[in-house]
Design an enzyme around this catalytic site. Structure first.
Site, PDB file in Angstrom:
ATOM      1  N   LYS A   1       9.355 -19.243   1.828  1.00 32.60           N
ATOM      2  CA  LYS A   1      10.635 -18.895   1.206  1.00 32.60           C
ATOM      3  C   LYS A   1      10.547 -19.086  -0.314  1.00 32.60           C
ATOM      4  O   LYS A   1      10.154 -20.148  -0.795  1.00 32.60           O
ATOM      5  CB  LYS A   1      11.765 -19.767   1.765  1.00 32.60           C
ATOM      6  N   ILE A   2      10.940 -18.045  -1.023  1.00 32.26           N
ATOM      7  CA  ILE A   2      10.969 -18.059  -2.483  1.00 32.26           C
ATOM      8  C   ILE A   2      12.368 -17.645  -2.929  1.00 32.26           C
ATOM      9  O   ILE A   2      12.883 -16.620  -2.472  1.00 32.26           O
ATOM     10  CB  ILE A   2       9.924 -17.089  -3.067  1.00 32.26           C
TER      11      ILE A   2
END
Length: 368
Positions: free
Chosen positions: A142-143
């Site tokens: 997740k970014i």
């Protein structure tokens, strides 16, 4: 085992149900497997707040913390080990789902350190590190969709790593997220990477949008009050219209011919915050194929009990919802300010949770 009829109907409508929670207790007790078997759960998302609640609120991690402390590990290393171990175990549990869906589902997401949300190069480096440590093909990194996160998304996708883009609030930023994904696919293609192995979702936050806008509408009063509870769904529906546009473009078609997959829209923050609203509204009103809806267990239980799915979304519904946003703006709500506030607060909330987790584990290390 038999699946719940309502969650099965949602799945049949093209919505993949992911659980917005993970803990060691869920894994070891068999609870997570039971949700897979009975409520159509085909993936898991995590975030710093989820890990903070899981590790700070249970004794399941005490033995590992004590062992790592004796080995001289510092607090960051201990937290990294605990979280990646849980994600790896969940990825193993979902491996059959990943295989059955050719990698579309069976996904488990783990987020980069939220303190890196505005540091592109460090985000890229940690995304690589987390991918290597978990070492499972069905993990998603997740970014956050900050300005600094966008180039990181391109670089990480370009390296062949699947990405869950989080903290998306505005439709304009969502366009940029999709562009970053497509640029990453082009980069991966140039590097000779098999595009069919790369998966991505864009996590569009829903209930937080209503909470912020409702508060502003209440300050305005009068006719503006009639617009409460409409912003979150409208914003997400307009975003789905962007999805339809972007993934029918010539740019994507060229990539799809080489095996590329769409970046599905993921509805996040789908637990209803206002008790006056139907507790399944962010599920029933956001039926679209293909999408993901990641739910806290309370929302999942509500869906299984009394969900009534609405009409599937299309481009026409997206256009109609754009009119709702225009009404909210005309009433005096500065939507651009709302987007900026929500992104800033989203990052800050995750930073706060992460720091609290570090403090809790540091105290346990000190007493080990």
């Amino acid at each position: 085992m038999t699946q719940n009829t309502r969650t099965q109907a949602l799945s049949d409508a093209g919505v993949s149900i992911w659980l917005d929670d993970l803990s060691r207790g869920r894994l070891t007790s068999g609870n997570l497997q039971e949700l897979v078997d009975t409520k159509n759960i085909v993936g898991v998302t995590t975030n710093p707040s989820i890990f903070q609640a899981a590790i700070s609120g249970a004794q399941d991690y005490d033995a590992d913390i004590a062992e790592l402390a004796k080995a001289g590990k510092d607090v960051d290393a201990v937290v990294e080990k605990l979280t990646t171990d849980d994600v790896r175990s969940a990825a193993d549990l979902f491996a059959p789902v990943a295989e059955a869906t050719e990698g579309q589902d069976g996904r488990v997401s783990i987020e980069v350190d939220p303190r890196l949300a505005h540091e592109t190069e460090k985000t890229i480096a940690q995304a690589h590190r987390l991918s290597e440590i978990v070492d499972r093909s069905n993990v998603m990194i997740k970014i956050p969709a900050t300005k600094e996160g966008l180039p990181a998304i391109t670089e990480v996708i370009g390296a062949g790593i699947s990405v869950n883009v989080t903290l998306i609030f505005s439709v304009d930023r969502y366009r940029e997220v999709i562009d970053a994904y497509l640029a990453g696919l082009e980069k991966a293609d140039a590097a000779g990477i098999d595009l069919s192995t790369i998966r991505s979702v864009g996590s569009f936050f829903v209930s937080r949008f209503d909470t912020e806008i409702d508060a502003r509408l209440e300050k305005l009063g009068g006719d503006a009050l009639e617009l409460r509870g409409k912003a979150g769904v409208a914003n997400a529906r307009v975003a789905f219209g962007v999805y339809l546009e972007k993934f029918s473009s010539e740019r994507f078609e060229k990539l799809a011919a080489k095996g590329a997959r769409v970046q599905r829209a993921l509805w996040a923050s789908t637990g209803v915050k206002n008790p006056e609203y139907a507790d399944t509204m962010y599920v029933d009103q956001l039926v679209a194929s293909p999408t993901v809806n990641t739910m806290p267990e309370k929302t999942l239980d509500a869906v299984a009990d009394h969900s009534e799915l609405g009409k599937a979304l299309d481009a026409e519904a997206a256009q109609a919802s754009a009119a709702d946003l225009e009404k909210i703006s005309a009433a005096g709500v500065d939507l651009d300010d709302v987007y900026a506030v929500l992104e800033r607060e989203g990052v800050e909330k995750f930073e706060k949770a992460w720091n609290e987790l570090l403090e809790t584990v540091a105290a346990q290390i000190a007493s080990a």
